[in-house]
Design a protein around this motif. Structure first.
Motif, short mmCIF file in Angstrom:
data_model
loop_
_atom_site.label_atom_id
_atom_site.label_comp_id
_atom_site.label_asym_id
_atom_site.label_seq_id
_atom_site.Cartn_x
_atom_site.Cartn_y
_atom_site.Cartn_z
N PRO A 1 0.80 -1.23 0.00
CA PRO A 1 0.00 0.00 0.00
C PRO A 1 0.83 1.28 0.00
O PRO A 1 1.91 1.32 0.59
N ASN A 2 0.31 2.32 -0.65
CA ASN A 2 0.82 3.66 -0.39
C ASN A 2 0.10 4.13 0.89
O ASN A 2 -0.71 3.39 1.46
N TYR A 3 0.39 5.32 1.32
CA TYR A 3 -0.13 5.72 2.64
C TYR A 3 -1.67 5.73 2.66
O TYR A 3 -2.29 5.34 3.64
N LEU B 1 4.82 -0.66 3.31
CA LEU B 1 4.22 0.67 3.35
C LEU B 1 5.17 1.62 2.62
O LEU B 1 6.26 1.91 3.10
N LYS B 2 4.73 2.08 1.44
CA LYS B 2 5.62 2.90 0.59
C LYS B 2 5.58 4.35 1.05
O LYS B 2 4.56 4.83 1.52
N GLY B 3 6.68 5.02 0.90
CA GLY B 3 6.73 6.43 1.28
C GLY B 3 8.14 6.95 1.24
O GLY B 3 8.99 6.40 0.54
N ASP C 1 10.47 6.73 3.36
CA ASP C 1 11.21 5.48 3.57
C ASP C 1 10.21 4.37 3.30
O ASP C 1 9.07 4.49 3.71
N ASP C 2 10.62 3.32 2.64
CA ASP C 2 9.70 2.19 2.50
C ASP C 2 9.86 1.32 3.73
O ASP C 2 10.97 1.01 4.16
N LEU C 3 8.73 0.93 4.27
CA LEU C 3 8.74 0.21 5.55
C LEU C 3 8.21 -1.20 5.28
O LEU C 3 7.10 -1.37 4.79
N CYS D 1 10.79 13.21 -7.30
CA CYS D 1 9.82 13.12 -8.40
C CYS D 1 8.85 11.96 -8.16
O CYS D 1 9.27 10.80 -8.07
N ARG D 2 7.58 12.24 -8.07
CA ARG D 2 6.58 11.23 -7.68
C ARG D 2 5.63 10.90 -8.83
O ARG D 2 4.42 10.87 -8.66
N CYS D 3 6.18 10.69 -10.01
CA CYS D 3 5.32 10.40 -11.15
C CYS D 3 4.49 9.13 -10.89
O CYS D 3 4.98 8.18 -10.27
N GLY D 4 3.27 9.12 -11.37
CA GLY D 4 2.39 7.97 -11.17
C GLY D 4 2.94 6.74 -11.90
O GLY D 4 3.56 6.87 -12.96
N GLY D 5 2.75 5.58 -11.30
CA GLY D 5 3.17 4.34 -11.95
C GLY D 5 4.39 3.71 -11.30
O GLY D 5 4.72 2.56 -11.57
N GLN D 6 5.06 4.46 -10.42
CA GLN D 6 6.24 3.89 -9.74
C GLN D 6 5.86 2.67 -8.91
O GLN D 6 6.62 1.71 -8.78
N GLY D 7 4.67 2.74 -8.33
CA GLY D 7 4.18 1.62 -7.52
C GLY D 7 3.97 0.38 -8.39
O GLY D 7 4.12 -0.76 -7.93
N ASP D 8 3.63 0.61 -9.66
CA ASP D 8 3.43 -0.53 -10.57
C ASP D 8 4.76 -1.18 -10.91
O ASP D 8 4.86 -2.41 -10.99
N LEU D 9 5.77 -0.32 -11.09
CA LEU D 9 7.13 -0.86 -11.32
C LEU D 9 7.52 -1.73 -10.12
O LEU D 9 8.04 -2.83 -10.27
N LEU D 10 7.19 -1.20 -8.94
CA LEU D 10 7.55 -1.94 -7.72
C LEU D 10 6.81 -3.28 -7.65
O LEU D 10 7.42 -4.33 -7.40
N SER D 11 5.52 -3.26 -7.89
CA SER D 11 4.76 -4.52 -7.71
C SER D 11 5.15 -5.57 -8.76
O SER D 11 5.24 -6.76 -8.46
N THR E 1 13.27 0.04 -7.21
CA THR E 1 12.38 1.11 -7.67
C THR E 1 12.99 2.48 -7.35
O THR E 1 13.01 3.39 -8.19
N ARG E 2 13.50 2.59 -6.17
CA ARG E 2 14.05 3.88 -5.74
C ARG E 2 15.32 4.22 -6.52
O ARG E 2 15.55 5.36 -6.89
N GLN E 3 16.14 3.21 -6.79
CA GLN E 3 17.36 3.44 -7.56
C GLN E 3 17.01 3.85 -8.99
O GLN E 3 17.63 4.73 -9.57
N1 LIG Z 1 8.21 10.63 -0.39
C1 LIG Z 1 8.92 9.71 -1.06
N2 LIG Z 1 10.25 9.81 -1.17
C2 LIG Z 1 10.97 8.91 -1.85
N3 LIG Z 1 10.43 7.85 -2.46
C3 LIG Z 1 9.10 7.68 -2.39
C4 LIG Z 1 8.28 8.60 -1.68
N4 LIG Z 1 7.00 8.18 -1.78
C5 LIG Z 1 7.04 7.06 -2.52
N5 LIG Z 1 8.29 6.76 -2.89
C6 LIG Z 1 8.74 5.62 -3.69
O1 LIG Z 1 7.94 5.48 -4.84
C7 LIG Z 1 7.59 4.13 -5.01
C8 LIG Z 1 6.10 4.06 -5.28
O2 LIG Z 1 5.41 4.57 -4.18
P1 LIG Z 1 4.05 5.38 -4.34
O3 LIG Z 1 3.66 5.85 -3.01
O4 LIG Z 1 4.21 6.37 -5.43
O5 LIG Z 1 3.13 4.20 -4.81
P2 LIG Z 1 1.71 4.24 -5.52
O6 LIG Z 1 0.97 5.47 -5.13
O7 LIG Z 1 1.07 2.96 -5.23
O8 LIG Z 1 2.16 4.28 -7.03
P3 LIG Z 1 1.26 4.27 -8.35
O9 LIG Z 1 1.39 5.62 -8.92
O10 LIG Z 1 1.89 3.24 -9.20
O11 LIG Z 1 -0.14 3.91 -7.96
C9 LIG Z 1 8.00 3.38 -3.76
O12 LIG Z 1 9.04 2.50 -4.08
C10 LIG Z 1 8.58 4.39 -2.86
O13 LIG Z 1 9.86 3.98 -2.50
#
Ligand SMILES: Nc1ncnc2c1ncn2[C@@H]1O[C@H](COP(=O)(O)OP(=O)(O)OP(=O)(O)O)[C@@H](O)[C@H]1O
Ligand SMILES: NC(=O)C1=CN([C@@H]2O[C@H](COP(=O)(O)OP(=O)(O)OC[C@H]3O[C@@H](n4cnc5c(N)ncnc54)[C@H](OP(=O)(O)O)[C@@H]3O)[C@@H](O)[C@H]2O)[C@@H](O)CC1
Length: 488
Positions: free
Chosen positions: A346-348, A386-388, A390-392, A409-419, A454-456
């Protein structure tokens, strides 16, 4: 000295001494008034002026030397005061460590079979935040909180075995400490410990294997609105090293997803009347399932996803649940509750929904680690990521932080790369021997790998594209980020 001999005054001394400037002013006035005299008194006046100039220069030199001396005296006093202050601080920190060492030893003695329950963990976290880990203990920088406390409390056995935390009662107590400290300076230390395990699970590239052996991943998601998310997850799985990536999506999304990439196998079945049967046919061939990217919240699609999860559990494959899949879990937790190979990402926002659905009370946002552990425990020790910032990562027994540097940079889709990446890594982790993961929960190892990656990728893409970074740019970085993190 040489400058003085040449009649030049040391500039700092002059600049720092007001009196001298005044003397210099007098000199200038004297000289100018003398040079204003008539031609008849030229020689004696010149001699007189030379004498006056000599004496003024001498005085100036003396004053300059005095000023210099007093400057050095003051500087010495300042340095001494600083030394005293530093020593006092050092002594206070040492004292604090001794007290903490005693507290931890007494916890370990009183509760030899302690497990890292959320409450103990929180108490330790609180201590840790008071201690401000990360601040060097001495100016020599040799002793830091995490490491020194760690040495004091953990038994040699638990240290040798870390991060194996099921084996020895004392190592559990040590583990609590490890956890508490691992959230501070030693979070990096924790990362250093898990990273080799991720490296261990990466399969060798060898000519002895056939197509599919390194992973066949299924993505359940993709509807009229969302075609990018399942594509990102599926292509990321391939880029990480899976051999085959299937997308099970709604009809409206299929052609679009196919057009993004010929590498993906796309099944337009998710909204068909016999969707579950269609997908079930493929399950024996899949090593892992990622449920949720771009799934949407249509009742029918969610019902299909739920049944597919049930069928997959029966096949004992890892199941990563993300995005709208988490919405489904928040509505019906039993769908994945207690399934040890289940991983929630989950994201937050999603985390809050899940937590509140499970605990029927508002989330206490002051302690994410505790809340994440509580959610994991409530879900039957599923791994929660728990993504954020710091990922926990927690399986309810231990929390690991991933602090791999990303970017802003918090572009949408990063979570998909992760999953998608996590799907592959989970397959590799579960098919590796316990020796390779040092008995650490394979889901935790895989999650740590996926978060770091994902973070790298985010960091590398950001260096190239700055604000223009997109998930597509990040996916381009998977190859080199993976190599840098796990194959070097
Ligand atoms: N504040 C932050 N600082 C650094 N990295 C972050 C931060 N928030 C999220 N991330 C990183 O971005 C990645 C995706 O997290 P995010 O919270 O964007 O997921 P999401 O909302 O489910 O993504 P999606 O856009 O795919 O639905 C995670 O690996 C996390 O490490
Ligand atoms: N290209 C595509 O096809 C993509 C498709 N995608 C797919 O879209 C579907 C729905 O996903 P989603 O991203 O709209 O839903 P979700 O993440 O719940 O956000 C909803 C709102 O919650 C908030 N919010 C979010 N995070 C937060 C945080 N950390 N902390 C605090 N608040 C936070 C924020 O609201 P705000 O507070 O900004 O108003 C946000 O707008 C899903 O299937 C997914 O896979 C995506 O993968 C992207 C790429």
């Amino acid at each position: 000295m040489a400058l003085q001999e040449q009649g030049c005054l040391p500039l700092p001394a002059l600049g720092s001494c007001g009196e001298m400037t005044a003397v210099q002013g007098t000199t200038v006035r004297q000289i100018s008034s003398q040079s204003a005299g008539g031609p008849s008194s030229k020689r004696p006046k010149k001699q007189h002026a030379d004498l006056a100039l000599d004496s003024v220069t001498k005085r100036l030199l003396e004053q300059s030397a005095e000023a210099e001396q007093s400057f050095y005296q003051m500087e010495e006093q300042r340095l001494q005061a600083e030394d005293h202050r530093r020593e006092a601080k050092h002594a206070r920190e040492l004292h604090m460590l001794q007290v903490l060492g005693q507290i931890f030893s007494s916890i370990a003695t009183r509760n030899p079979v302690a497990t890292a329950t959320p409450n103990t963990a929180t108490a330790l976290n609180t201590m840790e935040s008071t201690m401000q880990p990360g601040v060097p203990m001495s100016t020599s920088g040799q002793m830091r909180f995490g490491r020194s406390s760690h040495r004091r409390v953990r038994s040699p056995q638990s240290q040798a075995e870390w991060p194996s935390y099921h084996s020895h009662p004392q190592s559990n107590a040590g583990l609590v400490l490890e956890r508490s400290f691992s959230l501070g300076t030693a979070a990096r230390r924790g990362m250093d410990d898990i990273l080799p395990l991720v490296k261990n699970i990466v399969p060798q590239l060898t000519s002895k294997k056939h197509k599919g052996q390194d992973g066949r991943i299924g993505i359940i998601g993709g509807c009229q609105e969302y075609t990018g998310a399942p594509y990102f997850a599926a292509i990321s799985a391939l880029k990480v090293g899976a051999d085959v990536s299937h997308v099970f999506c709604a009809k409206a999304a299929a052609t679009v997803i196919k057009s993004y990439s010929p590498e993906l196998i796309v099944h337009p079945v998710l909204d068909s009347p016999n969707a579950v049967e269609e997908i079930e046919k493929w399950l024996p061939r899949l090593h892992c399932l990622v449920v949720g990217p771009g799934l949407g919240r249509d009742e029918m699609l969610l019902k299909t996803a739920k049944e597919v999860i049930e069928k997959s559990k029966a096949r004992d494959i890892p199941i990563v649940i993300d995005a709208d899949g988490l919405w489904l879990v928040a509505q019906q937790p039993s769908v994945i509750q207690g399934y040890k190979k289940g991983i929630l990402t989950p994201n937050y926002m999603e985390f809050t929904q899940l937590y509140e659905a499970m605990h029927h009370e508002p989330l206490d946002s002051s302690d994410h680690q505790r809340s994440a552990m509580e959610l994991s425990v409530a879900m039957g020790n599923l791994t929660v990521v728990l993504k954020g910032e710091d990922d926990l990562i927690t399986d309810g027994k231990k929390v690991i932080l991933c602090r791999q540097e990303g970017s802003g940079c918090r572009c949408g889709g990063q979570g998909d790369l992760l999953s998608g990446s996590l799907g592959v890594l989970a397959h590799w982790a579960y098919t590796s021997s316990a020796d390779m993961t040092k008995s650490v929960n394979p889901s935790v190892v895989a999650a740590f790998g996926a978060c770091s990656l994902t973070r790298q990728c985010n960091r590398q893409a950001f260096h190239k594209h700055w604000r223009a970074t997109t998930t597509t740019d990040m996916i381009q970085e998977i190859s080199s980020a993976f190599k840098k993190l796990f194959e070097s």
